[in-house]
Design an enzyme around this catalytic site. Structure first.
Site, PDB file in Angstrom:
ATOM      1  N   SER A  53       0.814  -1.153   0.116  1.00  0.00           N
ATOM      2  CA  SER A  53      -0.245   0.072  -0.004  1.00  0.00           C
ATOM      3  C   SER A  53       0.958   1.279  -0.001  1.00  0.00           C
ATOM      4  O   SER A  53       1.725   1.392  -0.926  1.00  0.00           O
ATOM      5  CB  SER A  53      -1.033  -0.127   1.262  1.00  0.00           C
ATOM      6  OG  SER A  53      -1.886   1.149   1.184  1.00  0.00           O
ATOM      7  N   ASP A  83      -4.708  -5.082   5.974  1.00  0.00           N
ATOM      8  CA  ASP A  83      -4.898  -5.874   4.872  1.00  0.00           C
ATOM      9  C   ASP A  83      -3.906  -6.952   4.588  1.00  0.00           C
ATOM     10  O   ASP A  83      -2.798  -6.506   4.676  1.00  0.00           O
ATOM     11  CB  ASP A  83      -5.182  -4.972   3.660  1.00  0.00           C
ATOM     12  CG  ASP A  83      -5.679  -5.641   2.410  1.00  0.00           C
ATOM     13  OD1 ASP A  83      -6.415  -6.811   2.750  1.00  0.00           O
ATOM     14  OD2 ASP A  83      -5.679  -5.167   1.512  1.00  0.00           O
ATOM     15  N   HIS A 112      -2.439  -0.998  -3.214  1.00  0.00           N
ATOM     16  CA  HIS A 112      -3.766  -0.300  -3.080  1.00  0.00           C
ATOM     17  C   HIS A 112      -3.719   0.963  -4.057  1.00  0.00           C
ATOM     18  O   HIS A 112      -2.776   1.789  -3.899  1.00  0.00           O
ATOM     19  CB  HIS A 112      -3.869   0.130  -1.656  1.00  0.00           C
ATOM     20  CG  HIS A 112      -4.070  -0.946  -0.610  1.00  0.00           C
ATOM     21  ND1 HIS A 112      -3.820  -0.779   0.623  1.00  0.00           N
ATOM     22  CD2 HIS A 112      -4.578  -2.158  -0.897  1.00  0.00           C
ATOM     23  CE1 HIS A 112      -4.138  -1.866   1.201  1.00  0.00           C
ATOM     24  NE2 HIS A 112      -4.631  -2.936   0.262  1.00  0.00           N
TER      25      HIS A 112
END
EC number: 3.1.1.61
Length: 351
Positions: A165, A289, A192
């Site tokens: 991310s 995540d 992401h």
């Protein structure tokens, strides 16, 4: 209070952004600037903790300003980017220069309120996540060689999954180009990103500097060995196998952990296809995540790697996976390519 600097060449846009940020009770806009030159000067003078900056400005644009700020006063910068191809290229270049994140900018002032929640959340998250800009800049300096492997497994079904991310694009540039072109596995990358051209441009950049083929994943395409597939921004990626053919499914579902694509969503299907023939890596990023998904890979006797805290831009996602007991090995990012190759050797050669 989170001291924030707002940089945009439009006075109306500066006012709108300022009003949105100051609607939060923990954010204070301590100054504004109408071009990159003023941004550099005000950064040195006002010492903001987060900067929100446009790319396209007169005198000095946002990219030049990011570069200058990183040399003198490296702090978290969120860039505004348009949804155009040019905008996505500029956004990724800003990330390479040291910016931490970006937001897609609405086309008109009347649409700006739509990003208020995202903007406030990102400013708040950057401030609270112990973002390490120096580590991000150090990533760019390291140039490693391709790590070659010794394998003989033409019929084995091997899969590699990488989740990342905040700070991910620069981290991926330290890993994908160092994997060999004859890697006997398919690679799936979940970074992401918002919907738009961003992931296709990231794939093009990685493809240009790697032995592996790197591409943005397409719905229903057949998975090939020696190819790295990046999940499109704003969509989940699943891996499905039927009649001995593995294909990618791109799904416009609901966000998980407030993100889409989500590492955990991809892992659900990935682990069913690859099981103990999998290697999974969690890189830099905020949030949790990947933690629950990597636990499933671990329980299926797949191999799992987390990026070490001292080489992470943001240690949130790796930390969550480590604390969940989902990680076999913690490595500095510069050692992860070799760790991947050695783990694939073991799974390939049955050692």
């Amino acid at each position: 209070m989170i001291k924030t600097l707002v940089v945009d060449d439009s006075a109306l846009m500066r006012r709108a952004i300022r009003d949105m940020l100051e609607s939060a009770d923990d954010i204070e806009v301590i100054g504004t600037a109408k071009n990159g030159k003023e941004a550099v000067e005000n950064t040195n003078k006002l010492k903001p903790e987060v900067i929100v900056m446009d790319v396209n400005m007169p005198i000095m644009d946002g990219l030049a300003a990011v570069k200058a700020i990183m040399k003198t006063t490296p702090i978290p910068i969120i860039m505004f980017s348009s949804l155009t191809k040019k905008g996505s290229i500029e956004a990724l270049e800003a990330l390479r220069l040291g910016a931490i994140d970006f937001i897609t900018k609405p086309s008109g002032l009347q649409e700006i309120s739509k990003i208020e929640n995202e903007l406030v959340t990102k400013v708040r998250n950057l401030y609270n996540s112990n973002v390490n800009i120096i580590r991000l800049l150090n990533l760019k300096k390291f140039k490693g060689e391709v790590i070659n492997g010794n394998w003989n497994c033409p019929d084995q079904n091997l899969g590699i999954l990488i989740g990342s991310s905040t700070g991910g694009p620069s981290s991926l540039e330290q890993i994908i180009p160092r994997l060999p072109g004859d890697l006997p596995a398919s690679v799936f990358i979940v970074q992401h990103m918002p919907e738009g051209n961003f992931c296709s441009q990231l794939a093009a950049r990685l493809d240009a500097i790697s032995e592996l083929e790197v591409k943005e994943a397409e719905n229903n395409e057949k998975v090939k060995i020696g190819v790295a597939y990046i999940a499109p921004g704003g969509y989940h990626m699943e891996i499905r196998k039927a009649l001995d053919v593995t294909r990618i499914k791109i799904i416009k579902g609901k966000p998980m952990h407030a993100v889409m694509p989500s590492v955990d969503v991809t892992v659900e299907s990935f682990v069913k296809v690859y099981g103990n023939n999998s290697v999974a890596i969690i890189l830099t990023g905020m949030g949790v995540d990947g933690a629950s998904g990597f636990k499933k890979i671990n329980e299926s006797n797949g191999a799992t790697i987390a990026c070490s805290e001292d080489t992470c831009v943001v240690f949130g996602m790796p930390k969550a996976a480590i604390e969940a007991g989902a990680i076999d090995v913690v490595k500095p990012i510069f050692e992860i390519p070799e760790q991947i190759v050695r783990m694939i050797e073991v799974k390939c050669n049955g050692n």
